[in-house]
Motif scaffolding. Structure first.
Motif, short mmCIF file in Angstrom:
data_model
loop_
_atom_site.label_atom_id
_atom_site.label_comp_id
_atom_site.label_asym_id
_atom_site.label_seq_id
_atom_site.Cartn_x
_atom_site.Cartn_y
_atom_site.Cartn_z
N THR A 1 14.83 7.45 0.80
CA THR A 1 14.97 5.99 0.70
C THR A 1 13.77 5.27 1.31
N GLY A 2 13.24 4.31 0.57
CA GLY A 2 12.14 3.50 1.06
C GLY A 2 10.77 4.01 0.69
N LEU A 3 10.67 5.28 0.30
CA LEU A 3 9.38 5.81 -0.10
C LEU A 3 9.17 5.74 -1.61
N ASN A 4 10.14 5.11 -2.29
CA ASN A 4 9.99 4.82 -3.71
C ASN A 4 10.18 3.32 -3.97
N ASP A 5 10.02 2.52 -2.91
CA ASP A 5 10.17 1.07 -3.02
C ASP A 5 9.07 0.51 -3.93
N ALA A 6 9.46 -0.21 -4.98
CA ALA A 6 8.51 -0.68 -5.98
C ALA A 6 7.93 -2.06 -5.66
N THR A 7 8.20 -2.60 -4.48
CA THR A 7 7.64 -3.90 -4.10
C THR A 7 6.12 -3.87 -4.16
N SER A 8 5.50 -4.81 -4.85
CA SER A 8 4.05 -4.84 -4.98
C SER A 8 3.39 -5.21 -3.66
N THR A 9 2.25 -4.59 -3.39
CA THR A 9 1.49 -4.89 -2.18
C THR A 9 0.03 -4.59 -2.43
N ASP A 10 -0.83 -5.13 -1.59
CA ASP A 10 -2.27 -4.93 -1.76
C ASP A 10 -2.75 -3.72 -0.97
N PRO A 11 -3.73 -2.98 -1.49
CA PRO A 11 -4.31 -1.89 -0.71
C PRO A 11 -4.82 -2.40 0.64
N VAL A 12 -4.75 -1.53 1.66
CA VAL A 12 -5.16 -1.96 3.00
C VAL A 12 -5.67 -0.76 3.79
N GLY A 13 -6.74 -0.95 4.53
CA GLY A 13 -7.23 0.03 5.48
C GLY A 13 -7.40 1.44 4.94
N GLY A 14 -7.95 1.56 3.73
CA GLY A 14 -8.17 2.87 3.14
C GLY A 14 -7.00 3.41 2.36
N ASN A 15 -5.85 2.73 2.42
CA ASN A 15 -4.66 3.14 1.68
C ASN A 15 -4.66 2.40 0.34
N SER A 16 -4.82 3.13 -0.75
CA SER A 16 -4.99 2.51 -2.07
C SER A 16 -3.67 2.21 -2.78
N GLY A 17 -2.54 2.48 -2.13
CA GLY A 17 -1.25 2.25 -2.77
C GLY A 17 -1.06 0.79 -3.13
N THR A 18 -0.40 0.55 -4.25
CA THR A 18 -0.17 -0.82 -4.71
C THR A 18 1.31 -1.19 -4.69
N THR A 19 2.17 -0.28 -4.24
CA THR A 19 3.57 -0.60 -3.97
C THR A 19 3.90 -0.18 -2.55
N LEU A 20 4.93 -0.78 -2.01
CA LEU A 20 5.31 -0.48 -0.62
C LEU A 20 5.66 1.00 -0.47
N GLY A 21 6.44 1.53 -1.42
CA GLY A 21 6.82 2.94 -1.32
C GLY A 21 5.63 3.87 -1.41
#
Length: 299
Positions: free
Chosen positions: A29-49
């Motif tokens: 739970t929470g590691l598949n959260d589809a909430t959009s977010t901006d990449p930050v500090g070397g982390n290129s993920g674009t969703t919270l999960g």
């Protein structure tokens, strides 16, 4: 274990080495959260999960580089909403081994309990098939919640949020640092002694507890009565770690505070703090150690 985590330095004084094993994150739970977010500090993920899972993998990669992991370690990872949080204090996360084993092949000491991940690495195979070795849960309430730590959020970058200079992040808490701390608990940095009674787990010592020593009584915890262990758990400054590797490293890095006659002090406040006492180093340590019970700085 519950904590506000202080991070620091023992890992920074070691040289990374590559080993064959790996830490495998099983996202919950929470590691598949589809909430959009901006990449930050070397982390290129674009969703919270995705960002959360990326940080888990980054923390796993870091530990793999510094620890001798020869056989895979599996981790059930999730975000939960039932961990305490108010404007001043929060339980950031909890983690521990799902099983402990005794008298397995290649056990370092007989009649002693060890976490399953460590046992698997000593045996070279999966001793308990079908279940993860470590369970790790983190507080989902920190994200975008002004009533939790006065609005401090999880920071999902790989760098120091305070050093970013960005007012959006400078008071946030490094999830990367926190995951490393909690995975180390799951790998075995914790005592199995009952904090309410002082009793050994199954009336038998565990590998961590064997290294706890009380300088007032001049006794190891495995040689104490339940009442002596209970008193020792609150013997501030005098409950120490007697393992030679840790104490040699402490001398090498010049530990100034949080050390008693060459031995690193354990967290032993009075009154006892459930989930924090004994299974962490003293908050007085300088430079800070990664396994202190409170968060004050990035790794």
């Amino acid at each position: 274990m519950p904590y506000r985590l202080i991070l620091a330095a023992f890992l920074l004084y070691l040289s990374p080495i590559s080993f064959a094993g790996e830490i495998i994150i099983i996202p919950g739970t929470g590691l598949n959260d589809a909430t959009s977010t901006d990449p930050v500090g070397g982390n290129s993920g674009t969703t919270l999960g995705q960002q959360r899972l990326n940080v888990f993998q980054k923390a796993a990669d870091t530990l793999e580089a510094y620890l001798q992991i020869d056989f895979e370690v599996t981790v059930d990872a999730a975000f939960v909403t039932d961990l305490d949080c108010n404007s001043d204090n929060a339980i950031l996360g909890t983690a521990g081994p799902n099983n402990v084993l005794i008298n397995f092949a290649n056990a370092p000491v007989a009649d002693t309990y060890y976490p399953v991940a460590l046992a698997n690495n000593l045996v070279g195979s999966d001793t308990i098939a079908g279940s993860a070795d470590i369970d790790a849960s983190f507080n989902a309430r920190l994200d975008n919640n002004t009533n939790c730590l006065s609005g401090s959020d999880w920071y999902y970058g790989y760098d120091d949020p305070e050093a970013s200079g960005d007012p959006q992040y400078i008071y946030d808490i490094s999830f990367y640092s926190t995951v490393i701390h909690e995975l180390l608990h799951g790998l075995g940095v914790l005592s199995l002694v009952d904090g309410n009674s002082g009793a050994l787990f199954d009336n038998t010592p565990d590998g961590y507890t064997k290294h706890l020593f009380d300088r007032t009584l001049n006794l190891s915890w495995e040689d104490m009565t339940n009442s002596q262990r209970l008193a020792s758990s609150k013997n501030t400054d005098n409950l120490v770690w007697n393992g030679s590797n840790v104490n040699t490293t402490a001398a090498e890095i010049g530990l100034t505070d949080g050390i008693n006659n060459g031995q690193v002090e354990m967290h032993a406040p009075n009154p006892y703090e459930e989930g924090s006492s004994v299974s962490h180093f003293s908050i007085d340590a300088s430079p800070n150690e990664i396994m202190e019970p409170e968060y004050t700085e990035f790794l």
